[in-house]
Design a protein around this motif. Structure first.
Motif, PDB file in Angstrom:
ATOM      1  N   ARG A  62       0.829  -1.201   0.000  1.00 44.46           N
ATOM      2  CA  ARG A  62       0.000   0.000   0.000  1.00 44.46           C
ATOM      3  C   ARG A  62       0.868   1.257   0.000  1.00 44.46           C
ATOM      4  O   ARG A  62       0.567   2.230  -0.701  1.00 44.46           O
ATOM      5  CB  ARG A  62      -0.925  -0.018   1.218  1.00 44.46           C
ATOM      6  N   GLU A  63       1.948   1.236   0.773  1.00 47.69           N
ATOM      7  CA  GLU A  63       2.816   2.410   0.839  1.00 47.69           C
ATOM      8  C   GLU A  63       3.591   2.611  -0.464  1.00 47.69           C
ATOM      9  O   GLU A  63       3.883   3.737  -0.855  1.00 47.69           O
ATOM     10  CB  GLU A  63       3.788   2.277   2.011  1.00 47.69           C
ATOM     11  N   LEU A  64       3.911   1.530  -1.148  1.00 47.69           N
ATOM     12  CA  LEU A  64       4.612   1.656  -2.424  1.00 47.69           C
ATOM     13  C   LEU A  64       3.779   2.422  -3.449  1.00 47.69           C
ATOM     14  O   LEU A  64       4.328   3.090  -4.328  1.00 47.69           O
ATOM     15  CB  LEU A  64       4.975   0.271  -2.973  1.00 47.69           C
ATOM     16  N   GLU A  65       2.474   2.347  -3.338  1.00 48.64           N
ATOM     17  CA  GLU A  65       1.615   3.149  -4.217  1.00 48.64           C
ATOM     18  C   GLU A  65       1.864   4.635  -3.986  1.00 48.64           C
ATOM     19  O   GLU A  65       1.941   5.427  -4.928  1.00 48.64           O
ATOM     20  CB  GLU A  65       0.145   2.820  -3.985  1.00 48.64           C
ATOM     21  N   ASN A  66       2.029   5.025  -2.717  1.00 45.40           N
ATOM     22  CA  ASN A  66       2.330   6.424  -2.401  1.00 45.40           C
ATOM     23  C   ASN A  66       3.707   6.820  -2.913  1.00 45.40           C
ATOM     24  O   ASN A  66       3.900   7.945  -3.397  1.00 45.40           O
ATOM     25  CB  ASN A  66       2.249   6.650  -0.893  1.00 45.40           C
ATOM     26  N   VAL A  67       4.663   5.916  -2.805  1.00 42.74           N
ATOM     27  CA  VAL A  67       6.005   6.186  -3.309  1.00 42.74           C
ATOM     28  C   VAL A  67       5.963   6.420  -4.818  1.00 42.74           C
ATOM     29  O   VAL A  67       6.559   7.365  -5.339  1.00 42.74           O
ATOM     30  CB  VAL A  67       6.951   5.014  -2.965  1.00 42.74           C
ATOM     31  N   GLN A  68       5.241   5.564  -5.513  1.00 34.81           N
ATOM     32  CA  GLN A  68       5.135   5.698  -6.966  1.00 34.81           C
ATOM     33  C   GLN A  68       4.426   6.988  -7.353  1.00 34.81           C
ATOM     34  O   GLN A  68       4.871   7.710  -8.261  1.00 34.81           O
ATOM     35  CB  GLN A  68       4.411   4.494  -7.549  1.00 34.81           C
ATOM     36  N   LYS A  69       3.349   7.314  -6.660  1.00 34.34           N
ATOM     37  CA  LYS A  69       2.623   8.551  -6.952  1.00 34.34           C
ATOM     38  C   LYS A  69       3.477   9.784  -6.692  1.00 34.34           C
ATOM     39  O   LYS A  69       3.322  10.811  -7.366  1.00 34.34           O
ATOM     40  CB  LYS A  69       1.344   8.606  -6.123  1.00 34.34           C
ATOM     41  N   ALA A  70       4.368   9.692  -5.713  1.00 36.62           N
ATOM     42  CA  ALA A  70       5.255  10.818  -5.401  1.00 36.62           C
ATOM     43  C   ALA A  70       6.297  11.042  -6.484  1.00 36.62           C
ATOM     44  O   ALA A  70       6.939  12.092  -6.520  1.00 36.62           O
ATOM     45  CB  ALA A  70       5.934  10.591  -4.056  1.00 36.62           C
ATOM     46  N   GLY A  71       6.484  10.054  -7.364  1.00 40.06           N
ATOM     47  CA  GLY A  71       7.459  10.179  -8.440  1.00 40.06           C
ATOM     48  C   GLY A  71       8.838   9.669  -8.095  1.00 40.06           C
ATOM     49  O   GLY A  71       9.781   9.824  -8.888  1.00 40.06           O
ATOM     50  N   ILE A  72       8.986   9.056  -6.926  1.00 38.14           N
ATOM     51  CA  ILE A  72      10.281   8.493  -6.535  1.00 38.14           C
ATOM     52  C   ILE A  72      10.535   7.259  -7.405  1.00 38.14           C
ATOM     53  O   ILE A  72       9.698   6.364  -7.482  1.00 38.14           O
ATOM     54  CB  ILE A  72      10.273   8.113  -5.048  1.00 38.14           C
ATOM     55  N   PRO A  73      11.691   7.188  -8.061  1.00 35.66           N
ATOM     56  CA  PRO A  73      11.896   6.100  -9.026  1.00 35.66           C
ATOM     57  C   PRO A  73      12.114   4.724  -8.425  1.00 35.66           C
ATOM     58  O   PRO A  73      11.876   3.723  -9.095  1.00 35.66           O
ATOM     59  CB  PRO A  73      13.136   6.553  -9.806  1.00 35.66           C
ATOM     60  N   GLY A  74      12.573   4.661  -7.167  1.00 37.70           N
ATOM     61  CA  GLY A  74      12.852   3.347  -6.616  1.00 37.70           C
ATOM     62  C   GLY A  74      13.034   3.345  -5.122  1.00 37.70           C
ATOM     63  O   GLY A  74      13.125   4.387  -4.472  1.00 37.70           O
TER      64      GLY A  74
END
Length: 322
Positions: A62-74
């Protein structure tokens, strides 16, 4: 008074300062460290690391979705298993905690870049980064475990294997093991320059990896020197590292700059837990401005030469830089 040179002309407004700016942070510069634990429904703040969590695999997804939405590449994943032993078996199990997280995460977020930290300290009952023999860390016995773990992480979906153990020769052994199993496309991001630092304290609390005895000074580097750092980088490049790293970052900007000047290789810097927590703690006291201090520190890391910044501030920076 007539002056031929007035450098302040380039400081008169935010617009002109941006035009003249030499160094700019970009969210594409960042890798976000994340801690994954056994169980389900777990999303618990780490007491010594404000804002940083322990996640079970379901909450990590679930948190990885937030990471991806934030634009962090990895991200780079660190695992905390329920069980540990003398030889760090959990590091290479196919159902190890990071391996389970990688399999699920890669299915859900194929466009995110997944790095896997490779070290035994989270998996050994004694908290050291290698196998103990005759009350010492045995370098060569440790290499076989690291190679097995690297292959296991690659099989689970890791795009980048990041050995942080500081055993001699580990990059070459890992590269050979990966290539022998047809993982020739998996990159190695070597913790080439990893100092025996006091700035790791909060991380060790988060990972449960404080050594049960002694310290790590026989394998992590003495912070008094620079020349050894360059030798370590040369060795890792010769053994097949694709990305080199300096850790910690802020207390070692001179090392970072020298590495950037000397080696034409992708260069990472780890803005470690102690560096993060100093800013967080001072900001909570109202002594400094968190955003200003964090962005200044991160910019200094990039200005010194880092192309990749591993930082617990990555999610915050993604918001600040918009």
């Amino acid at each position: 008074m007539e002056l031929a040179k007035r450098p302040r002309r380039l400081r008169t407004s935010e617009g002109i300062r941006k035009l003249a700016r030499e160094t700019s942070l970009n969210i594409d510069d960042f890798i976000y460290p994340m801690f994954v634990v056994e169980g389900s429904g777990i999303e618990k703040e780490i007491p010594s690391m404000p804002g940083i969590m322990h996640y079970s695999v379901d909450r990590l997804l679930r948190e990885l979705e937030n990471v991806q939405k934030a634009g962090i590449p990895g991200v780079i994943l660190f695992g905390i298993p329920d069980e540990k032993d003398e030889t760090g078996t959990g590091a290479f199990l196919s159902d190890g905690i990071v391996q389970k997280a990688l399999r699920e995460a890669k299915k859900r977020y194929p466009e995110l870049l997944f790095s896997a930290d490779l070290c035994l300290c989270e998996y050994t009952s004694h908290g050291h980064c290698g196998i103990i023999k005759d009350e010492k860390i045995d370098n060569d016995l440790t290499l076989d475990i690291l190679a097995r773990a690297a292959v296991s992480l690659a099989e689970a979906g890791a795009d980048i294997i990041a050995p942080s153990d500081m055993m001699d020769g580990r990059v070459g052994v890992i590269r050979k093991a990966l290539d022998s199993q047809a993982f020739t496309d998996r990159a190695i991001m070597a913790y080439s320059v990893k100092y025996a630092s006091s700035f790791y304290g909060p991380f060790r609390d988060a990972a449960g990896s404080t050594p049960a005895f002694g310290d790590r000074k026989t394998y992590q580097m003495d912070y008094h020197g620079r020349k050894e750092a360059m030798r370590e980088i040369e060795l890792d490049i010769a053994e097949g590292a694709d990305i080199i790293m300096v850790k910690p970052a802020l207390a070692y900007l001179d090392i970072l700059h020298q590495a950037a000047t000397r080696f034409d290789y992708p260069l990472a810097a780890y803005n470690v837990s102690g560096e993060y927590c100093m800013i967080k703690a001072a900001a909570q006291k109202g002594w400094i401005d968190e955003r200003g201090a964090a962005l200044e520190a991160l910019t200094a890391i990039k200005r010194a030469g880092a192309q990749i910044i591993i930082s617990y501030f990555a999610k915050d920076a993604a918001l600040w830089l918009k």
